[in-house]
Scaffold this active site. Structure first.
Site, PDB file in Angstrom:
ATOM      1  N   LYS A 240      95.385 -30.870   7.902  1.00 28.59           N
ATOM      2  CA  LYS A 240      95.803 -32.215   8.250  1.00 28.59           C
ATOM      3  C   LYS A 240      96.481 -32.821   7.039  1.00 28.59           C
ATOM      4  O   LYS A 240      96.149 -32.517   5.892  1.00 28.59           O
ATOM      5  CB  LYS A 240      94.632 -33.085   8.715  1.00 28.59           C
ATOM      6  CG  LYS A 240      93.612 -33.496   7.670  1.00 28.59           C
ATOM      7  CD  LYS A 240      93.949 -34.642   6.770  1.00 28.59           C
ATOM      8  CE  LYS A 240      94.399 -35.851   7.546  1.00 28.59           C
ATOM      9  NZ  LYS A 240      94.843 -36.939   6.599  1.00 28.59           N
ATOM     10  N   THR A 251      95.823 -29.612  -1.445  1.00 30.25           N
ATOM     11  CA  THR A 251      96.254 -30.916  -0.954  1.00 30.25           C
ATOM     12  C   THR A 251      95.640 -31.192   0.397  1.00 30.25           C
ATOM     13  O   THR A 251      95.208 -30.286   1.067  1.00 30.25           O
ATOM     14  CB  THR A 251      97.786 -30.989  -0.827  1.00 30.25           C
ATOM     15  OG1 THR A 251      98.136 -32.298  -0.430  1.00 30.25           O
ATOM     16  CG2 THR A 251      98.312 -30.040   0.197  1.00 30.25           C
ATOM     17  N   GLU A 338     104.918 -39.024   6.958  1.00 27.67           N
ATOM     18  CA  GLU A 338     104.991 -40.278   7.711  1.00 27.67           C
ATOM     19  C   GLU A 338     106.427 -40.789   7.793  1.00 27.67           C
ATOM     20  O   GLU A 338     107.054 -41.110   6.780  1.00 27.67           O
ATOM     21  CB  GLU A 338     104.077 -41.314   7.059  1.00 27.67           C
ATOM     22  CG  GLU A 338     102.616 -40.952   7.249  1.00 27.67           C
ATOM     23  CD  GLU A 338     101.651 -41.794   6.441  1.00 27.67           C
ATOM     24  OE1 GLU A 338     100.448 -41.796   6.786  1.00 27.67           O
ATOM     25  OE2 GLU A 338     102.083 -42.442   5.475  1.00 27.67           O
ATOM     26  N   SER A 466      94.726 -51.980   9.745  1.00 33.58           N
ATOM     27  CA  SER A 466      94.591 -52.794  10.964  1.00 33.58           C
ATOM     28  C   SER A 466      95.021 -52.027  12.197  1.00 33.58           C
ATOM     29  O   SER A 466      94.848 -52.504  13.291  1.00 33.58           O
ATOM     30  CB  SER A 466      95.431 -54.067  10.838  1.00 33.58           C
ATOM     31  OG  SER A 466      96.776 -53.767  10.586  1.00 33.58           O
TER      32      SER A 466
END
Length: 466
Positions: A240, A251, A338, A466
């Site tokens: 992951k 990592t 990302e 959040s």
């Protein structure tokens, strides 16, 4: 009597007022309930929109999760424990048969999570030859920077696994990934250990890969098979990682399993010497995690002869296959960076030392200016020059050569005479790119892999908690 009638009238009047107030209150309550319902519906829509926005699979993802071979001596299970989010599979368990060899590499961060410190200490211990092993991993909470509570959580989780599996607590390894600085609600995990053990399955590796995801957009797996002396040796691994990727050990979280017969000492040697060119050669955002861990388990169940001489053909073949799995998993992490839309190799050559080659490669790979130019498909090779200059490595302006793919764009202190902006820009439209830097000073070289930096990265990390 008059007084009684007056009193009765007052009472009736008060009753009427109370009745009227009740009606009004009921009406108000209904309005409040309706309003709250409306707000909840709107909030749900916002959350669903955020989830939908955060969930598109990376355009660089493989077409499908690979078919991983069953590794004799390993079983997997995955379950939802509500560590951070309800309704999400967030805990995985792997049970390894007695007699297995275990090796590992971990982050060198000075703020290592409790689970990392615990694993490092356990790998130093001498264990019985017939001891089994187990690995339990949760997503949603990193259990990092949580003081004494961190070790308390590790002890509770590993003790629960030890009791349920019969594996010594000293051979239960744990990992956590997710938000830093929040106590791990470990009781939610320990409450599910029994269910995990009850559903252990040799074919459950894909489910395990999905359980350890955080901001990942796809599960990561890789496998290889080789012919050893007297039988087939299988290797399969999962990983992951998507953000906070700039390793300084291995990592992310990586778990690799093989049925090879090999000693712990030789297994550790192979793992350690193949880390730098695989997991230590990738970066997404230059941030090293507090929780990075790579654990490699060899069950010894293959019919192939034991690998004892690391110079033998069997050992070389096995190490090459292991390296291939490690490299594939490392590349998948970058491809799931990302917000990533480009997979980039930074290929440095002509350095005076290996250290200088690494410095230059990482300076280019981590440069926000280079990465944003790649995202914008802008052939801005000047930003590569600037990254080389800031790297701290020895470099000479007039010996430097910059290339994109097969095109040399700049050398001898300036851009090449036949430089074509159109050709360079066309190259930048590809999904997989190579940026070449030749320092012209020596023979040392290094390749690292990175991705572009898009606004999506900001979207994910600006409201991560959040």
């Amino acid at each position: 009597m008059a007084k009684k009638s007056e009193l009765k009238a007052k009472i009736d009047k008060l009753k009427a007022k109370v009745k009227d107030l009740r009606v009004k209150l009921e009406g108000t309550a209904g309005e409040v309930v309706a309003e709250v319902g409306k707000e909840l519906a709107e909030a749900k829509a916002v959350v669903e929109a955020k989830v939908k926005k955060a969930s598109p699979v990376s355009p660089l993802a493989p077409a499908a999760f690979p078919a991983l071979p069953v590794i004799d001596g390993v079983e997997f299970a995955a379950i939802g424990a509500g560590v951070r989010y309800a309704g999400r599979t967030d805990v995985m368990l792997a049970r390894v048969a007695p007699g297995a060899a275990i090796a590992g590499v971990f982050t060198t961060s000075s703020t290592r999570a409790a689970c990392v410190l615990d694993c490092q200490e356990k790998l130093k211990l001498k264990v019985a030859a017939d001891a089994g092993a187990a690995i339990i991993v949760n997503s949603g909470n990193a259990n990092a920077f949580t003081g004494a509570l961190g070790q308390e959580a590790v002890d509770a989780v590993t003790a629960a696994v030890a009791q349920a599996t019969g594996v010594p607590a000293s051979r239960v390894f744990s990992s956590s990934t997710g938000v830093i600085g929040e106590p791990l609600p470990y009781d939610r995990i320990t409450a599910k250990v029994g269910d995990l053990v009850a559903t252990l399955d040799p074919k459950g590796m894909e489910a395990a890969a999905r359980a350890i995801m955080t901001t990942d957009t796809f599960p990561k797996g890789s496998a290889a098979e080789i012919e050893g002396e007297g039988g087939t040796i299988k290797i399969a691994g999962i990983a992951k990682g998507s953000g906070m990727i700039a390793p300084n050990m291995a990592t992310m979280l990586v778990y690799i399993f093989t049925d090879a017969k090999i000693s712990t000492k030789n297994l550790q040697k192979m793992l350690s010497r193949n880390t730098d060119d695989t997991f230590n050669a990738i970066t997404v955002d230059s941030d090293t995690s507090t929780s990075d861990a790579l654990i490699l388990a060899a069950t010894g169940r293959s019919t192939a002869a034991e690998i004892t001489d690391l110079r033998s053909k069997a050992a070389r073949d096995f190490e090459a296959a292991l390296r291939g799995v490690m490299m594939d998993l490392a590349h998948q992490v970058v491809k799931d960076g990302e917000g990533a839309t480009k997979f980039v190799e930074v290929r440095v050559s002509g350095a005076e030392t290996a250290e200088d080659a690494h410095k230059v490669a990482m300076a280019v790979a981590n440069s926000p200016l280079v990465k944003t130019a790649i995202a914008g498909q802008d052939a801005n090779w000047g930003r590569v020059v600037a990254a080389v200059g800031k790297s701290g490595a020895k470099a000479d302006r007039d010996k430097l050569r910059i290339s994109f793919g097969d095109m040399v764009l700049a050398e001898n202190g300036w851009r090449v005479p036949d430089y074509s902006e159109e050709a360079a820009s066309a190259y930048m439209k590809g999904q997989e790119l190579v940026i070449g830097v030749d320092l012209g000073l020596g023979k040392a070289k290094k390749s690292v892999w990175t991705c572009d930096l898009t606004h999506r990265y900001i979207d994910i990390n600006a409201d991560y908690r959040s």
